[in-house]
Design a protein around this motif. Structure first.
Motif, PDB file in Angstrom:
ATOM      1  N   GLY A 197      -1.985  -5.802   9.763  1.00  0.00           N
ATOM      2  CA  GLY A 197      -2.093  -4.525   9.067  1.00  0.00           C
ATOM      3  C   GLY A 197      -2.146  -3.370  10.042  1.00  0.00           C
ATOM      4  O   GLY A 197      -2.052  -3.551  11.258  1.00  0.00           O
ATOM      5  N   PRO A 198      -2.285  -2.159   9.523  1.00  0.00           N
ATOM      6  CA  PRO A 198      -2.338  -0.982  10.403  1.00  0.00           C
ATOM      7  C   PRO A 198      -3.600  -0.975  11.251  1.00  0.00           C
ATOM      8  O   PRO A 198      -4.661  -1.443  10.817  1.00  0.00           O
ATOM      9  CB  PRO A 198      -2.334   0.195   9.418  1.00  0.00           C
ATOM     10  N   THR A 199      -3.483  -0.469  12.467  1.00  0.00           N
ATOM     11  CA  THR A 199      -4.645  -0.375  13.351  1.00  0.00           C
ATOM     12  C   THR A 199      -5.689   0.572  12.760  1.00  0.00           C
ATOM     13  O   THR A 199      -6.889   0.307  12.786  1.00  0.00           O
ATOM     14  CB  THR A 199      -4.218   0.133  14.739  1.00  0.00           C
ATOM     15  N   VAL A 200      -5.205   1.675  12.226  1.00  0.00           N
ATOM     16  CA  VAL A 200      -6.079   2.650  11.566  1.00  0.00           C
ATOM     17  C   VAL A 200      -5.626   2.796  10.116  1.00  0.00           C
ATOM     18  O   VAL A 200      -4.488   3.202   9.846  1.00  0.00           O
ATOM     19  CB  VAL A 200      -6.015   4.027  12.270  1.00  0.00           C
ATOM     20  N   ALA A 201      -6.487   2.417   9.192  1.00  0.00           N
ATOM     21  CA  ALA A 201      -6.144   2.494   7.775  1.00  0.00           C
ATOM     22  C   ALA A 201      -6.192   3.943   7.286  1.00  0.00           C
ATOM     23  O   ALA A 201      -7.160   4.661   7.545  1.00  0.00           O
ATOM     24  CB  ALA A 201      -7.106   1.638   6.960  1.00  0.00           C
ATOM     25  N   VAL A 202      -5.131   4.363   6.608  1.00  0.00           N
ATOM     26  CA  VAL A 202      -5.069   5.705   6.011  1.00  0.00           C
ATOM     27  C   VAL A 202      -5.046   5.531   4.502  1.00  0.00           C
ATOM     28  O   VAL A 202      -4.110   4.949   3.943  1.00  0.00           O
ATOM     29  CB  VAL A 202      -3.816   6.468   6.479  1.00  0.00           C
ATOM     30  N   ALA A 203      -6.076   6.004   3.841  1.00  0.00           N
ATOM     31  CA  ALA A 203      -6.202   5.826   2.391  1.00  0.00           C
ATOM     32  C   ALA A 203      -5.115   6.584   1.641  1.00  0.00           C
ATOM     33  O   ALA A 203      -4.583   7.589   2.136  1.00  0.00           O
ATOM     34  CB  ALA A 203      -7.575   6.304   1.932  1.00  0.00           C
ATOM     35  N   PRO A 204      -4.743   6.123   0.454  1.00  0.00           N
ATOM     36  CA  PRO A 204      -3.775   6.867  -0.364  1.00  0.00           C
ATOM     37  C   PRO A 204      -4.301   8.260  -0.692  1.00  0.00           C
ATOM     38  O   PRO A 204      -5.517   8.493  -0.708  1.00  0.00           O
ATOM     39  CB  PRO A 204      -3.657   6.022  -1.636  1.00  0.00           C
ATOM     40  N   ARG A 205      -3.389   9.154  -0.963  1.00  0.00           N
ATOM     41  CA  ARG A 205      -3.800  10.519  -1.327  1.00  0.00           C
ATOM     42  C   ARG A 205      -4.550  10.521  -2.657  1.00  0.00           C
ATOM     43  O   ARG A 205      -4.271   9.708  -3.538  1.00  0.00           O
ATOM     44  CB  ARG A 205      -2.563  11.413  -1.455  1.00  0.00           C
ATOM     45  N   ASP A 206      -5.479  11.464  -2.796  1.00  0.00           N
ATOM     46  CA  ASP A 206      -6.195  11.597  -4.070  1.00  0.00           C
ATOM     47  C   ASP A 206      -5.268  12.106  -5.168  1.00  0.00           C
ATOM     48  O   ASP A 206      -5.368  11.682  -6.319  1.00  0.00           O
ATOM     49  CB  ASP A 206      -7.384  12.552  -3.909  1.00  0.00           C
ATOM     50  N   GLY A 207      -4.394  13.030  -4.805  1.00  0.00           N
ATOM     51  CA  GLY A 207      -3.464  13.583  -5.781  1.00  0.00           C
ATOM     52  C   GLY A 207      -2.075  13.703  -5.188  1.00  0.00           C
ATOM     53  O   GLY A 207      -1.905  13.755  -3.968  1.00  0.00           O
ATOM     54  N   LEU A 208      -1.062  13.748  -6.052  1.00  0.00           N
ATOM     55  CA  LEU A 208       0.333  13.786  -5.591  1.00  0.00           C
ATOM     56  C   LEU A 208       0.835  15.221  -5.459  1.00  0.00           C
ATOM     57  O   LEU A 208       1.866  15.595  -6.031  1.00  0.00           O
ATOM     58  CB  LEU A 208       1.216  12.996  -6.566  1.00  0.00           C
ATOM     59  N   HIS A 209       0.127  16.027  -4.689  1.00  0.00           N
ATOM     60  CA  HIS A 209       0.527  17.412  -4.505  1.00  0.00           C
ATOM     61  C   HIS A 209       1.853  17.465  -3.744  1.00  0.00           C
ATOM     62  O   HIS A 209       2.011  16.855  -2.691  1.00  0.00           O
ATOM     63  CB  HIS A 209      -0.558  18.180  -3.744  1.00  0.00           C
ATOM     64  N   GLY A 210       2.821  18.165  -4.296  1.00  0.00           N
ATOM     65  CA  GLY A 210       4.142  18.245  -3.676  1.00  0.00           C
ATOM     66  C   GLY A 210       5.078  17.138  -4.111  1.00  0.00           C
ATOM     67  O   GLY A 210       6.225  17.076  -3.662  1.00  0.00           O
ATOM     68  N   GLY A 211       4.605  16.257  -5.002  1.00  0.00           N
ATOM     69  CA  GLY A 211       5.475  15.220  -5.536  1.00  0.00           C
ATOM     70  C   GLY A 211       5.249  13.852  -4.927  1.00  0.00           C
ATOM     71  O   GLY A 211       4.540  13.692  -3.927  1.00  0.00           O
ATOM     72  N   LEU A 212       5.863  12.846  -5.540  1.00  0.00           N
ATOM     73  CA  LEU A 212       5.734  11.455  -5.129  1.00  0.00           C
ATOM     74  C   LEU A 212       6.542  11.190  -3.860  1.00  0.00           C
ATOM     75  O   LEU A 212       7.721  11.525  -3.784  1.00  0.00           O
ATOM     76  CB  LEU A 212       6.229  10.538  -6.255  1.00  0.00           C
ATOM     77  N   ARG A 213       5.916  10.575  -2.877  1.00  0.00           N
ATOM     78  CA  ARG A 213       6.587  10.238  -1.620  1.00  0.00           C
ATOM     79  C   ARG A 213       6.943   8.746  -1.627  1.00  0.00           C
ATOM     80  O   ARG A 213       6.077   7.888  -1.546  1.00  0.00           O
ATOM     81  CB  ARG A 213       5.691  10.547  -0.423  1.00  0.00           C
ATOM     82  N   ILE A 214       8.229   8.468  -1.714  1.00  0.00           N
ATOM     83  CA  ILE A 214       8.737   7.098  -1.806  1.00  0.00           C
ATOM     84  C   ILE A 214       9.246   6.672  -0.434  1.00  0.00           C
ATOM     85  O   ILE A 214       9.831   7.475   0.295  1.00  0.00           O
ATOM     86  CB  ILE A 214       9.884   7.022  -2.839  1.00  0.00           C
ATOM     87  N   LEU A 215       9.052   5.398  -0.089  1.00  0.00           N
ATOM     88  CA  LEU A 215       9.492   4.902   1.214  1.00  0.00           C
ATOM     89  C   LEU A 215      10.270   3.601   1.068  1.00  0.00           C
ATOM     90  O   LEU A 215       9.871   2.704   0.326  1.00  0.00           O
ATOM     91  CB  LEU A 215       8.286   4.669   2.127  1.00  0.00           C
TER      92      LEU A 215
END
Length: 386
Positions: free
Chosen positions: A186-204
């Motif tokens: 997994g990632p070395t540093v975990a980054v939690a999901p955003r609380d809200g989708l400000h600016g729209g959904l970011r798809i990868l």
């Protein structure tokens, strides 16, 4: 007693020096073997970005220009070329084995069958680690790809689907393989999901750019999602296999023709994927045809990101049991767009479930556990104790 005799010595034969799915699993294999105290030599047909990563983990790299089996070779001209390169490659392979003097050879994928033959000729046991599952290919092709496995002393597959595909291609292989699910860090540093989708959904999307991977489906789904009024952007991380540059050109034309240049970003190949996952909200794995497993799906779950995968083959195994995962029909733009819309509308539930799923993915795909099992399989094949 010499150091060589005290420790398990492994020669790993791998078909490429890239940093995609099976290449990254190779790194976990090397790391697990080194943790177990094994001496490891990895042989590659050419240099590339994988080499320094292998060396950083304490293994030695030897370049040996042996042929890698491709579907394009399964024709009369292709078989003639393969015969010529195999004759040269076999001498090179035997030379590497005699120099390295391994206790066991790990043929990492079925596309390097020459190493299985070289192992037989030199009396070194060979274990093949199968990462492929060409269930939709003609049976004669599947049988040809699987035939060298009859010479292997042991067979490991990365999913039940891969094992079943082998058995369907060559019934003699039924019951001969053992399943070893990929170890995925997994990632070395975990980054939690955003609380809200400000600016729209970011798809990868992460992976090879190819028709079989369905990258164009992801682009069309984004366009449909936006046309329905959902603000969204798509990031594409990956590159084409050499010789398939026309596909990437077609993707860029697809984006330009729909005026979506500001909504779709091509990041190209990237050695590190975690920063891109950290900046994303949801990951798509829209493969059109069978996949032996789904490392990208597992990486998304490890990063606490909801994932949408094609409802097929090894992808079902990779994403099974996760509450934040959705399954869609392969190649169905409408279904993928609808699944993305559900993530956007139900973001609070999806991101909360993704956090819980991450802990389960860590348990399932612990690299340490994977490494111990791999080292044990190879030691058993070599008749040695770790």
């Amino acid at each position: 007693m010499s150091n060589r005799r005290q420790h398990l010595s492994v020669l790993v034969a791998h078909p490429s020096a890239d940093l995609y799915g099976s290449d990254r699993v190779l790194l976990e294999t090397v790391e697990g073997l080194r943790r177990a105290g094994a001496q490891v030599v990895v042989t590659l047909p050419a240099s590339g970005p994988l080499v320094p990563e292998i060396e950083r983990r304490g293994a030695t790299v030897v370049l040996s220009p042996t042929p890698v089996l491709r579907k394009s070779m399964l024709s009369v001209p292709g078989m003639l070329r393969l015969a010529v390169t195999s004759a040269r490659g076999l001498r090179s392979s035997i030379g590497v084995i005699r120099t390295a003097r391994p206790d066991v050879i790990l043929a990492n994928t079925i596309t390097v069958p020459l190493w299985t033959l070289a192992g037989r000729l030199t009396g070194v046991p060979v274990v093949t680690h199968v990462h492929e599952a060409e269930a939709n290919a003609p049976r004669v092709l599947r049988a040809a790809l699987a035939l060298p496995l009859l010479l292997s002393h042991g067979i490991l597959t990365n999913s039940q689907f891969s094992a079943e595909t082998l058995a369907a291609a060559l019934p003699f292989l039924r019951g001969r393989s053992e399943i070893l699910y990929n170890g995925v860090p997994g990632p070395t540093v975990a980054v939690a999901p955003r609380d809200g989708l400000h600016g729209g959904l970011r798809i990868l999307y992460v992976g090879r750019l190819s028709h079989r991977k369905g990258v164009d489906v992801a682009i069309d789904a984004l366009l449909e999602l936006r046309s329905s009024g959902v603000e969204a952007k798509l990031g594409i991380v990956g590159a084409v296999f050499p010789g398939y540059e026309d596909y990437e050109a077609g993707l860029r034309e697809q984006v330009a023709a729909n005026g979506a240049e500001s909504h779709v970003t091509f990041h190209g190949f990237q050695n590190g994927i975690w920063p891109f996952l950290a900046e994303s909200d949801v990951v798509v794995v829209p493969s059109r045809i069978d996949e032996p497993f789904g490392n990208t799906a597992v990486e998304a779950v490890l990063a606490s990101r909801p994932v949408i995968v094609s409802n097929t083959s090894g992808l079902r195994e990779a994403a099974a049991g996760y509450r934040s995962a959705q399954f869609v029909e392969p190649g169905d733009v409408g279904e993928l767009a609808a699944a993305l819309a559900r993530v956007s509308v139900g973001w609070q539930d999806y991101q909360a479930d993704a956090r819980v799923d991450s802990a389960e993915a860590v348990r399932r795909h612990s690299p340490e556990h994977y490494g111990r099992l791999m080292a044990g399989h190879l030691a058993q094949a070599a008749g040695k104790a770790l």
